[in-house]
Design an enzyme around this catalytic site. Structure first.
Site, mmCIF file in Angstrom:
data_model
loop_
_atom_site.group_PDB
_atom_site.id
_atom_site.type_symbol
_atom_site.label_atom_id
_atom_site.label_comp_id
_atom_site.label_asym_id
_atom_site.label_seq_id
_atom_site.Cartn_x
_atom_site.Cartn_y
_atom_site.Cartn_z
ATOM 1 C CD GLU A 1 -2.959 -1.223 0.195
ATOM 2 O OE1 GLU A 1 -2.974 -0.331 -0.666
ATOM 3 O OE2 GLU A 1 -3.739 -2.189 0.191
ATOM 4 C CG HIS B 1 -4.228 -0.376 5.866
ATOM 5 N ND1 HIS B 1 -5.599 -0.207 5.804
ATOM 6 C CD2 HIS B 1 -3.981 -1.564 5.259
ATOM 7 C CE1 HIS B 1 -6.143 -1.247 5.190
ATOM 8 N NE2 HIS B 1 -5.194 -2.095 4.851
ATOM 9 C CG HIS C 1 -6.896 -5.786 7.553
ATOM 10 N ND1 HIS C 1 -6.390 -6.895 6.902
ATOM 11 C CD2 HIS C 1 -6.627 -4.733 6.743
ATOM 12 C CE1 HIS C 1 -5.842 -6.521 5.752
ATOM 13 N NE2 HIS C 1 -5.961 -5.214 5.643
ATOM 14 C CD GLU D 1 -12.518 8.331 24.016
ATOM 15 O OE1 GLU D 1 -12.428 7.113 23.903
ATOM 16 O OE2 GLU D 1 -11.579 9.057 24.354
ATOM 17 C CG HIS E 1 -9.227 -3.527 2.776
ATOM 18 N ND1 HIS E 1 -8.579 -3.643 1.573
ATOM 19 C CD2 HIS E 1 -8.246 -3.626 3.714
ATOM 20 C CE1 HIS E 1 -7.289 -3.823 1.763
ATOM 21 N NE2 HIS E 1 -7.062 -3.808 3.059
HETATM 22 O O1 2HA Z 1 -1.781 -7.142 3.243
HETATM 23 O O2 2HA Z 1 -3.392 -4.810 4.376
HETATM 24 O O3 2HA Z 1 -4.232 -3.755 2.140
HETATM 25 C C1 2HA Z 1 -1.510 -5.823 3.478
HETATM 26 C C2 2HA Z 1 -2.759 -5.075 3.390
HETATM 27 C C3 2HA Z 1 -3.223 -4.668 2.064
HETATM 28 ZN ZN ZN Z 2 -5.298 -4.020 4.063
#
Ligand code: 2HA
Ligand code: ZN
Length: 276
Positions: free
Chosen positions: A117, A141, A143, A171, A212
């Site tokens: 990414e 980032h 998940h 909050e 995602h």
């Molecule tokens: O695998 O999270 O979006 C890495 C990620 C791709």
């Molecule tokens: Zn991801």
């Protein structure tokens, strides 16, 4: 200073990866982290640099970041392993004078590339650097389970996600007063999703990728991890609430939010305080 692992920002980066792993947000190789280094930090770690790698294409153009250095997680690497062997799982990269190519200066000692990414991370950094006068340095980032679950049942609209998540914990509007942006499902890893995400990052510090995960931006590791944690915790409360009964008996009202905004000196845009 015996090794690069004694350097404070490196320790902060590793700790954040491990904290995310412990939250359960990084199954297998899921998620990625990047940190835009300060000039004095580049000088601090330069003695540990290996022979610099080949210049490679970023896959997008980030002229606003020309010549900058970043610590990033590696593509296909597991957050779970970062704390055990940071030199295998992470790297430091330098960008060229056009912001179109990068090269590895340290790390990924067993081979590999920076996060898949990278275009999204760098385009978000470029937007945030400009929008915050250089204050924001971390793009994360993850998940996040409950936020992902909500992207199947809530309309994929900034106004809806912001308002519903604000309502779940007092909050929240203080932690993310500008709100949350939402990107509909897109193929990850490329320039298109990077453009869509960085467009939202002009307005928000949080962007949700439908089905995602989430991207957060912040000044340092504590604030950025804390932001991710706060949004995901709020999503967890919403999932629980919806599981108990789909309608609310009582909640925080638009007028409650306006009163909170006055006392906590935050600006809460009226577009999120619509009548339902
Ligand atoms: O695998 O999270 O979006 C890495 C990620 C791709
Ligand atoms: Zn991801």
């Amino acid at each position: 200073m015996n090794t690069i692992l004694d350097v404070k920002f490196v320790q902060g980066f590793i700790r954040m990866c491990n904290d995310g792993w412990e939250q359960g947000w990084h199954e297998r190789n899921g998620g990625n982290l990047s940190y835009r280094m300060k000039p004095e930090e580049v000088r601090e770690v330069e003695p540990f640099f290996s022979e610099k790698g080949e210049w490679r294409e970023i896959g997008t153009s980030v002229p606003g970041l020309a010549g900058e250095y970043f610590m990033v997680t590696g593509s296909g690497k597991f957050f779970r392993n970062v704390i055990l062997d940071p030199a295998d799982s992470t790297c430091i990269i330098e960008l060229d004078e056009k912001g179109e190519n990068y090269r590895i200066c340290w790390g990924l000692v067993n081979g590999g590339r920076p996060t898949s990414e990278l275009p999204s991370h760098l385009m978000n950094h470029e937007v945030k650097k400009a929008a915050t006068n250089g204050m924001h340095r971390v793009i994360y980032h993850a998940h996040t389970t409950n936020v992902i679950a909500l992207t199947f049942v809530l309309p994929l609209k900034d106004e809806v996600f912001t308002r519903e998540l604000w309502e779940m914990a007092t909050e929240c509007p203080v932690v993310f007063p500008d709100g949350i942006g939402v990107v509909g499902w897109m193929v990850p890893g490329g320039r298109d999703i990077a453009v869509a995400t960085s467009e939202l990052m002009k307005k928000y510090d949080v962007a949700i990728w439908a089905h995602h995960g989430m991207f957060c931006s912040g000044e340092d590791f504590d604030l950025t991890f804390g932001l991710m944690h706060t949004v995901e915790k709020s999503a967890e409360i919403l999932v629980k609430m919806l599981s108990i009964r789909p309608d609310k008996l009582q909640t925080i009202t638009p007028q409650n939010f306006r009163d909170l905004a006055v006392d906590f000196k935050v600006n809460l845009p009226e577009k999120f305080l619509y009548e339902k």
